[in-house]
Scaffold this motif. Structure first.
Motif, PDB file in Angstrom:
ATOM      1  N   UNK A 513       0.830  -1.207   0.000  1.00  0.00           N
ATOM      2  CA  UNK A 513       0.000   0.000   0.000  1.00  0.00           C
ATOM      3  C   UNK A 513       0.864   1.257   0.000  1.00  0.00           C
ATOM      4  N   UNK A 514       0.529   2.203  -0.894  1.00  0.00           N
ATOM      5  CA  UNK A 514       1.147   3.521  -0.833  1.00  0.00           C
ATOM      6  C   UNK A 514       0.116   4.569  -1.243  1.00  0.00           C
ATOM      7  N   UNK A 515       0.537   5.823  -1.231  1.00  0.00           N
ATOM      8  CA  UNK A 515      -0.393   6.929  -1.481  1.00  0.00           C
ATOM      9  C   UNK A 515      -0.982   6.908  -2.893  1.00  0.00           C
ATOM     10  N   UNK A 516      -0.266   6.317  -3.855  1.00  0.00           N
ATOM     11  CA  UNK A 516      -0.804   6.224  -5.218  1.00  0.00           C
ATOM     12  C   UNK A 516      -2.067   5.371  -5.251  1.00  0.00           C
ATOM     13  N   UNK A 517      -2.115   4.331  -4.422  1.00  0.00           N
ATOM     14  CA  UNK A 517      -3.303   3.484  -4.371  1.00  0.00           C
ATOM     15  C   UNK A 517      -4.514   4.277  -3.906  1.00  0.00           C
ATOM     16  N   UNK A 518      -4.303   5.145  -2.928  1.00  0.00           N
ATOM     17  CA  UNK A 518      -5.401   5.969  -2.429  1.00  0.00           C
ATOM     18  C   UNK A 518      -5.857   6.943  -3.514  1.00  0.00           C
ATOM     19  N   UNK A 519      -4.907   7.638  -4.127  1.00  0.00           N
ATOM     20  CA  UNK A 519      -5.247   8.594  -5.182  1.00  0.00           C
ATOM     21  C   UNK A 519      -5.999   7.904  -6.312  1.00  0.00           C
ATOM     22  N   UNK A 520      -5.486   6.777  -6.783  1.00  0.00           N
ATOM     23  CA  UNK A 520      -6.111   6.107  -7.926  1.00  0.00           C
ATOM     24  C   UNK A 520      -7.478   5.532  -7.580  1.00  0.00           C
ATOM     25  N   UNK A 521      -7.644   5.068  -6.345  1.00  0.00           N
ATOM     26  CA  UNK A 521      -8.940   4.513  -5.945  1.00  0.00           C
ATOM     27  C   UNK A 521     -10.019   5.580  -5.966  1.00  0.00           C
ATOM     28  N   UNK A 522      -9.706   6.769  -5.451  1.00  0.00           N
ATOM     29  CA  UNK A 522     -10.681   7.861  -5.470  1.00  0.00           C
ATOM     30  C   UNK A 522     -10.855   8.420  -6.884  1.00  0.00           C
ATOM     31  N   UNK A 523      -9.758   8.596  -7.610  1.00  0.00           N
ATOM     32  CA  UNK A 523      -9.835   9.181  -8.956  1.00  0.00           C
ATOM     33  C   UNK A 523     -10.627   8.287  -9.906  1.00  0.00           C
ATOM     34  N   UNK A 524     -10.530   6.970  -9.735  1.00  0.00           N
ATOM     35  CA  UNK A 524     -11.262   6.043 -10.602  1.00  0.00           C
ATOM     36  C   UNK A 524     -12.766   6.257 -10.502  1.00  0.00           C
ATOM     37  N   UNK A 525     -13.242   6.606  -9.313  1.00  0.00           N
ATOM     38  CA  UNK A 525     -14.667   6.871  -9.135  1.00  0.00           C
ATOM     39  C   UNK A 525     -15.003   8.292  -9.575  1.00  0.00           C
ATOM     40  N   UNK A 526     -14.135   9.220  -9.233  1.00  0.00           N
ATOM     41  CA  UNK A 526     -14.390  10.654  -9.416  1.00  0.00           C
ATOM     42  C   UNK A 526     -14.532  11.047 -10.883  1.00  0.00           C
ATOM     43  N   UNK A 527     -13.674  10.516 -11.737  1.00  0.00           N
ATOM     44  CA  UNK A 527     -13.586  10.989 -13.126  1.00  0.00           C
ATOM     45  C   UNK A 527     -14.286  10.018 -14.071  1.00  0.00           C
ATOM     46  N   UNK A 528     -15.424  10.453 -14.592  1.00  0.00           N
ATOM     47  CA  UNK A 528     -16.197   9.582 -15.491  1.00  0.00           C
ATOM     48  C   UNK A 528     -15.482   9.320 -16.811  1.00  0.00           C
ATOM     49  N   UNK A 529     -14.482  10.132 -17.143  1.00  0.00           N
ATOM     50  CA  UNK A 529     -13.736   9.935 -18.387  1.00  0.00           C
ATOM     51  C   UNK A 529     -12.513   9.042 -18.194  1.00  0.00           C
ATOM     52  N   UNK A 530     -12.240   8.648 -16.971  1.00  0.00           N
ATOM     53  CA  UNK A 530     -11.059   7.817 -16.708  1.00  0.00           C
ATOM     54  C   UNK A 530     -11.274   6.399 -17.220  1.00  0.00           C
ATOM     55  N   UNK A 531     -10.236   5.780 -17.800  1.00  0.00           N
ATOM     56  CA  UNK A 531     -10.366   4.375 -18.206  1.00  0.00           C
ATOM     57  C   UNK A 531     -10.549   3.452 -17.011  1.00  0.00           C
ATOM     58  N   UNK A 532     -10.282   3.947 -15.788  1.00  0.00           N
ATOM     59  CA  UNK A 532     -10.484   3.144 -14.577  1.00  0.00           C
ATOM     60  C   UNK A 532     -11.897   3.287 -14.021  1.00  0.00           C
ATOM     61  N   UNK A 533     -12.699   4.171 -14.598  1.00  0.00           N
ATOM     62  CA  UNK A 533     -14.061   4.413 -14.122  1.00  0.00           C
ATOM     63  C   UNK A 533     -14.989   3.336 -14.688  1.00  0.00           C
ATOM     64  N   UNK A 534     -14.777   2.131 -14.241  1.00  0.00           N
ATOM     65  CA  UNK A 534     -15.563   0.990 -14.710  1.00  0.00           C
ATOM     66  C   UNK A 534     -16.011   0.169 -13.506  1.00  0.00           C
ATOM     67  N   UNK A 535     -17.244  -0.302 -13.573  1.00  0.00           N
ATOM     68  CA  UNK A 535     -17.771  -1.160 -12.526  1.00  0.00           C
ATOM     69  C   UNK A 535     -18.896  -1.988 -13.098  1.00  0.00           C
ATOM     70  N   UNK A 536     -19.641  -2.635 -12.218  1.00  0.00           N
ATOM     71  CA  UNK A 536     -20.728  -3.478 -12.711  1.00  0.00           C
ATOM     72  C   UNK A 536     -21.804  -2.651 -13.401  1.00  0.00           C
ATOM     73  N   UNK A 537     -22.116  -1.468 -12.841  1.00  0.00           N
ATOM     74  CA  UNK A 537     -23.151  -0.627 -13.445  1.00  0.00           C
ATOM     75  C   UNK A 537     -22.595   0.674 -14.013  1.00  0.00           C
ATOM     76  N   UNK A 538     -21.491   1.153 -13.449  1.00  0.00           N
ATOM     77  CA  UNK A 538     -20.950   2.446 -13.845  1.00  0.00           C
ATOM     78  C   UNK A 538     -21.638   3.627 -13.186  1.00  0.00           C
ATOM     79  N   UNK A 539     -22.569   3.370 -12.260  1.00  0.00           N
ATOM     80  CA  UNK A 539     -23.332   4.452 -11.627  1.00  0.00           C
ATOM     81  C   UNK A 539     -22.560   5.064 -10.461  1.00  0.00           C
ATOM     82  N   UNK A 540     -21.840   4.244  -9.700  1.00  0.00           N
ATOM     83  CA  UNK A 540     -21.074   4.697  -8.534  1.00  0.00           C
ATOM     84  C   UNK A 540     -21.968   5.564  -7.631  1.00  0.00           C
ATOM     85  N   UNK A 541     -23.011   4.920  -7.099  1.00  0.00           N
ATOM     86  CA  UNK A 541     -24.104   5.589  -6.402  1.00  0.00           C
ATOM     87  C   UNK A 541     -23.666   6.531  -5.281  1.00  0.00           C
ATOM     88  N   UNK A 542     -22.637   6.136  -4.527  1.00  0.00           N
ATOM     89  CA  UNK A 542     -22.328   6.865  -3.302  1.00  0.00           C
ATOM     90  C   UNK A 542     -21.383   8.042  -3.510  1.00  0.00           C
TER      91      UNK A 542
END
Length: 558
Positions: A513-542
């Protein structure tokens, strides 16, 4: 072969196949100090009064063990929000390798006391103890989650010895188990709401008189007295009144059938109208008898001339349809507190990022909710929430029915059993007698196990044993404790939070674990244009509880 033997077999085999397998080896990435968004701080949204809304401005991985969050405005519940299960921290390498292929939802890779082993579809999820865990090790060697929608069937499996614990027992079963020394019953307080909803962009619910008529049609006290356990209450507001400052403003409408009929006539429906009532038959802490309650609501609405056809939907399908605004009729929903602050209910349902569940939320209401979330003045907050509650009532945006309590049951030899007030029990401290495997029976199968993009407690319960957040809850309480962060310290103006991470924490695949993991975990949800912004629905309700999205036009909910 009974359920427990089957579970132990899966643990031994670490089954591979269509349901997934154990987490693959680490995808190591070197640490680099950086900020997100890369091009500079995000633009902050402003409310009707011109003040910034709650939201993120920038995240920076300062060094390997330091993360800085810059906010658009003070957020009095920031620590509570980052403790929510959807804000789990994932390994950057694992995110990059598997964001696109769906593996994140099927084979989670976390830092928690239990590691994923197998998901046998329509049967169970099997976890094994993480012997390299940074904190206190889990007592059971394996943890097995199974599901059974029928509360009576869950009770049978507890009594027969297949399950060590079950969730959401009915009020009748709770009384029976309390008198049997072979079991222990642990109640939860009434920190949840069950409601009747509708989309105000759909006819005839686009007319406030129709919505008010439906609100006045219900004898909510009858529903609570008939179907809810002791400790439950008729909902006087939308947010449970056990939460400080949440219940200012006028109490909800009393039943008034005559006025309800008059309002329908004024709206052009003197003989009523026909509609559907969507719901899911899943016992939850806010809804102990879903079908029985749906039938009772159907009967009560008939008294004002509204003919209702029941529309039972599969649990995950119902949630997806509800949260994307696709339900065209009335629906029954519920929500249990994730943390004890009014922002949890008000921001999620009525804030700027609340989504299309109820149609369009009035801008005035959004502004009131945003303003309350940004002030630490409790008197001012209470006044803003009172005004917001009155607006919810006058516009009949939703009809709150009950503040529901609930209970779990365990075998009497399960030590350190807990009932989390917020419904997210920690199983690591629990020891199932002399048995090596702990089997817990919940209501339904999880929707997915990448909980950043899930919205059901059945998923969250499993995810929280595997993945961890920066802060979490002390087991069995509503009090916060540091988890992956040793501390998160605010600036004097509450606009910057600096989090110091724990040293030598490793993900289940071996990555550190390092700080990049934290940044990327939040950024993946935050940015709808990110290639990491993928999930089962893509809604990211919370996500809307914490911030608006970046590149929102690319979001799945649009």
């Amino acid at each position: 072969m009974n359920g427990k033997l089957l579970a132990m077999l899966f643990v031994g085999l670490l089954s591979f196949g269509c349901s997934g397998s154990a987490v693959p080896a680490a995808e190591s990435l070197p640490f680099t100090a950086r900020s997100y968004p890369v091009e500079g701080p995000a633009e902050c949204r402003v409310g009707e009064d011109g003040s910034p809304e709650v939201g993120l401005k920038r995240i920076t991985s300062v060094d390997e063990l330091t993360v800085r969050f810059e906010l658009c405005s003070p957020d009095v519940a920031f620590l509570q929000k980052i403790s929510l299960v959807p804000f789990q921290i994932d390994d950057s390498g694992y995110l990059q390798a598997h964001a696109q292929d769906g593996v994140l939802s099927l084979r989670p890779n976390g830092t928690g006391p239990f590691a994923f082993s197998a998901w046998e579809r329509e049967s169970q999820v099997v976890l094994t103890r993480n012997d390299e865990y940074w904190g206190d090790k889990a007592l059971a060697e394996s943890l097995v989650f199974q599901w059974q929608q029928d509360p009576s069937a869950r009770l049978i499996q507890l009594k027969s010895g297949i399950a060590d614990g079950i969730d959401n027992i009915t009020p009748t079963d709770a009384e029976l188990l309390k008198s049997d020394p072979s079991f222990q019953v642990l109640p939860r307080p009434a920190l949840s709401v069950m409601y009747m909803g509708f989309n105000n962009t759909m006819k005839p619910f686009d007319d406030v008189r129709v919505r008010q008529a439906l609100a006045m049609a219900l004898d909510r006290e009858r529903i609570v007295d008939t179907f809810y356990p002791d400790g439950s209450e008729v909902a006087s507001h939308f947010t449970p009144c056990a939460i400080q400052g949440a219940c200012g403003g006028a109490d909800w409408y009393a039943q008034d059938v005559a006025t309800a009929k008059r309002l329908l006539a004024e709206a052009g429906f003197p003989n009523g109208f026909s509609t559907t009532l969507a719901y899911r038959d899943v016992t939850r802490r806010h809804t102990p008898y879903p079908t029985d309650i749906a039938v009772d609501v159907q009967s009560q609405l008939a008294d004002i001339g509204v003919t209702v056809t029941l529309d039972l939907q599969e649990s995950t399908v119902f949630q997806d349809n509800r949260d994307t605004g696709k339900l065209t009729g009335i629906f029954l929903g519920g929500f249990g507190a994730d943390y004890v602050d009014a922002t949890n209910f008000m921001d999620y349902f009525f804030g700027p990022q609340s989504g299309p569940r109820f149609g369009v939320i009035p801008e005035k209401l959004q502004s009131l909710v945003s303003a309350a979330a940004t002030t630490g003045d409790e008197i001012k907050r209470a006044s803003l929430y009172a005004e917001a509650n009155d607006l919810i009532r006058s516009e009949a945006i939703v009809v709150p029915i009950a503040f529901g309590s609930s209970a779990l049951a365990f075998k009497s030899d399960v030590s350190h059993a807990e009932a989390s007030p917020l419904g997210n029990e920690s199983f690591a401290p629990m020891q199932p007698g002399d048995r090596s495997s702990f089997v817990f029976l919940q209501s339904v199968e999880p929707g997915g196990l990448y909980c950043a993009d899930e919205g059901d407690f059945e998923s969250y319960r499993i995810c929280s044993q595997i993945n961890e957040t920066l802060y979490g809850l002390i087991p069995g309480s509503t009090e916060l404790r540091p988890l992956l962060a040793e501390s998160c310290t605010p600036s004097e103006d509450l606009l910057t939070w600096t989090c110091a991470l724990r040293r030598n924490v490793r993900f289940h695949n071996g990555a550190k674990l390092d700080a990049s993991d934290v940044l990327d975990s939040f950024a993946a949800i935050w940015d709808c244009a990110s290639p990491l912004h993928k999930g089962r629905t893509g809604i990211f309700r919370y996500w809307g509880t914490l911030s608006s999205f970046l590149n929102e036009e690319r979001c799945a909910r649009n």
